[in-house]
Design an enzyme around this catalytic site. Structure first.
Site, PDB file in Angstrom:
ATOM      1  CE1 TYR A 138      -0.171  11.227   2.733  1.00  0.00           C
ATOM      2  CE2 TYR A 138      -1.668   9.989   1.345  1.00  0.00           C
ATOM      3  CZ  TYR A 138      -0.493  10.684   1.510  1.00  0.00           C
ATOM      4  OH  TYR A 138       0.363  10.830   0.449  1.00  0.00           O
ATOM      5  CB  SER A 188       5.597  10.481  -0.836  1.00  0.00           C
ATOM      6  OG  SER A 188       4.381  11.006  -0.394  1.00  0.00           O
ATOM      7  CB  ALA A 189      10.266  11.286  -3.569  1.00  0.00           C
ATOM      8  CB  THR A 202       2.635   8.191 -15.745  1.00  0.00           C
ATOM      9  OG1 THR A 202       3.100   9.529 -15.656  1.00  0.00           O
ATOM     10  CG2 THR A 202       3.381   7.456 -16.839  1.00  0.00           C
ATOM     11  CG  ASP A 249      -2.474  10.957  -8.771  1.00  0.00           C
ATOM     12  OD1 ASP A 249      -1.976  11.997  -9.226  1.00  0.00           O
ATOM     13  OD2 ASP A 249      -1.946  10.293  -7.857  1.00  0.00           O
ATOM     14  N   GLY A 258       0.038   2.798 -16.516  1.00  0.00           N
ATOM     15  CA  GLY A 258       0.899   1.617 -16.632  1.00  0.00           C
ATOM     16  C   GLY A 258       2.008   1.565 -15.603  1.00  0.00           C
ATOM     17  CG  ASP A 288       3.073 -14.533  31.728  1.00  0.00           C
ATOM     18  OD1 ASP A 288       4.246 -14.712  31.344  1.00  0.00           O
ATOM     19  OD2 ASP A 288       2.529 -13.415  31.794  1.00  0.00           O
TER      20      ASP A 288
HETATM   21  C1  SPV Z   1       2.153  -9.730  28.469  1.00  0.00           C
HETATM   22  O1  SPV Z   1       1.352  -9.571  27.533  1.00  0.00           O
HETATM   23  O2  SPV Z   1       2.728 -10.788  28.673  1.00  0.00           O
HETATM   24  C2  SPV Z   1       2.452  -8.611  29.358  1.00  0.00           C
HETATM   25  C3  SPV Z   1       1.493  -7.514  29.512  1.00  0.00           C
HETATM   26  O3  SPV Z   1       3.486  -8.644  29.995  1.00  0.00           O
HETATM   27  S1  SPV Z   1       0.546  -7.836  30.910  1.00  0.00           S
HETATM   28  O4  SPV Z   1      -0.044  -9.171  30.752  1.00  0.00           O
HETATM   29  O5  SPV Z   1      -0.437  -6.803  30.984  1.00  0.00           O
HETATM   30  O6  SPV Z   1       1.420  -7.838  32.078  1.00  0.00           O
HETATM   31 MG    MG Z   2       4.470 -10.469  29.986  1.00  0.00          MG
END
Ligand code: SPV
Ligand code: MG
Length: 427
Positions: free
Chosen positions: A40, A6-7, A119, A89, A121, A201
């Site tokens: 993973y 992976s380095a 290795t 490992d 440590g 909202d």
């Molecule tokens: C929110 O989480 O504010 C969103 C998603 O806009 S939803 O409520 O589903 O519109």
């Molecule tokens: Mg929203």
């Protein structure tokens, strides 16, 4: 001679392995891609190109090729090495199966497996922990979402409405079949950002306030953040919002095609809400895209056609237009109990040449499994409000128990202990 690596964080243990390998012949390193690693464990700190540059300049290494899966088989068939070297490992844990496959292959080809002692440590895990405690730069965090979209079948995002819920999103994990499952990033929801402030909202909580809140979450987390930008406000102000978010290290801005006073899409009654015209919203998307500083900051166009009952064809027409305007992903809103409509939409959208990765928010169709979203072309799943919905009933119940009993003993059995709350946050 083949070494799979992976380095991400190279240390003397890796150099030891490469030095031993060199003694058996020309060393071809199969460098695990972001996709192979994130199948993973966590996405590596450094991207593939950065890891490639470091490795190809190490004197013990002849050639670096991508290893696209955890399994070595595809590359072993290609390189046909006589010898494979890996630290001992991998005899335990998630790589045990891979080791077994390599042994089976080498038995067939009469090749040899060399397993130098791990290795002591020095450990990448310990170094990573130290690095994590230092924090993350805005640019590194910002670029993570795009890398995750490229590397993972589905990018799993959960809402956080304050720094404490951000810490849960950051660190919660479950171990399933030897691999660790966790959330890939954080959703900054207009709904939960408003609700925690006791407001509806409807953009009563202005962007400046939400961005300040976001900054507090950024301070204690490192995962990428997707910001719910509602309709983006006035188009004249949009470039400032994009630049503020990008500067902070947020990875993506979601803009929805609504206009006027906003109402949350999950409300049954949308009579006072309006959908924006395609033309007007296209302008917002293309201006937002033009305002970004780097390609790592994504603009996600959110389509509300199904919320307004306008059907799949309207949604499809919009998806194509917004994709042409420069949207990096398409978020299709749906408040049905099942995902049939959005799956029909995704089937049609996939058949166009304007397809972009899709975003789902399964709040109402919560019985839908992530595997079915993947099958239907969804790349990001956002659990948009569950943490706040979990905390409110718990707080309410506790307050009621105290009132009922006129003491707090009865509530205690559902509470975190005093000892735990004192030590929850590292001192
Ligand atoms: C929110 O989480 O504010 C969103 C998603 O806009 S939803 O409520 O589903 O519109
Ligand atoms: Mg929203």
């Amino acid at each position: 001679m083949y070494v799979g690596l992976s380095a991400d964080i190279l240390h003397s243990g890796h150099i030891n392995i490469l030095n031993i390998a060199k003694k058996y012949g020309d060393v071809v390193v199969g460098l695990l891609t972001d996709k192979a690693i994130s199948s993973y464990k966590k996405l590596p700190h450094l991207n593939y190109e950065q890891r490639y540059t470091v490795l190809k300049n190490i004197k013990f290494v002849k050639k670096v090729i991508p290893q696209k899966t955890l399994s070595y088989l595809e590359n072993l068939e290609k390189v046909r090495p006589n010898v494979v070297v890996h630290g001992d490992d991998w005899k335990e844990g998630v790589q045990k199966k891979t080791r077994y496959e390599v042994l089976k292959y080498l038995k067939k080809t009469k090749g040899k497996l060399i397993e130098p002692k791990y290795t002591k440590g020095i450990s990448s895990t310990v170094i990573k922990k130290k690095l994590n405690s230092i924090g993350i730069s805005s640019d590194t965090r910002k670029s993570k979402l795009k890398r995750l979209i490229e590397a993972k079948d589905i990018v799993r995002i959960i809402e956080a409405h304050n720094p404490l819920s951000g810490l849960i999103a950051e660190s919660v994990n479950v171990k399933i079949n030897n691999s660790i499952r966790e959330f890939d990033g954080i959703w900054s929801s207009s709904l939960t950002d408003s609700t925690v402030r006791g407001k509806p909202d409807n953009q009563s909580v202005d962007y400046a306030t939400r961005i300040i809140g976001q900054n507090e979450i950024l301070e204690v987390t490192k995962k990428p953040i997707i910001f719910d930008g509602d309709n983006g406000g006035r188009i004249e102000h949009l470039p400032y919002m994009v630049r503020s978010l990008e500067r902070l290290g947020v990875s993506a801005l979601v803009l929805e095609d609504k206009k006027g006073l906003k109402r949350n899409s999950l409300f049954a009654d949308q009579t006072r809400a309006n959908q924006d015209s395609i033309n007007s919203f296209k302008k917002k998307i293309s201006l937002a895209k033009k305002s970004t500083i780097s390609d790592d900051f994504l603009i996600i166009a959110r389509i509300e056609s199904l919320i307004f009952g306008k059907g799949i064809n309207d949604a499809l027409k919009r998806a194509i237009s917004y994709s042409k305007a420069g949207a990096d992903c398409i978020f299709i809103s749906c408040k049905k109990k099942n995902p049939k409509e959005i799956f029909n939409f995704s089937k049609k959208f996939k058949n166009t040449s304007f397809f972009k990765p899709l975003v789902a928010v399964p709040s109402t169709y919560s019985k839908t499994y992530e595997k079915d979203l993947i099958k239907n072309g969804f790349k990001i799943v956002i659990y948009a409000n569950q943490l706040l919905r979990a905390s409110y009933p718990a707080m309410l119940k506790c307050a009621e128990q105290i009132l009922t009993n006129q003491r707090s003993l009865e509530a205690e059995k559902n509470l975190m202990s005093i000892d735990k709350i004192l030590t929850l946050i590292d001192q």
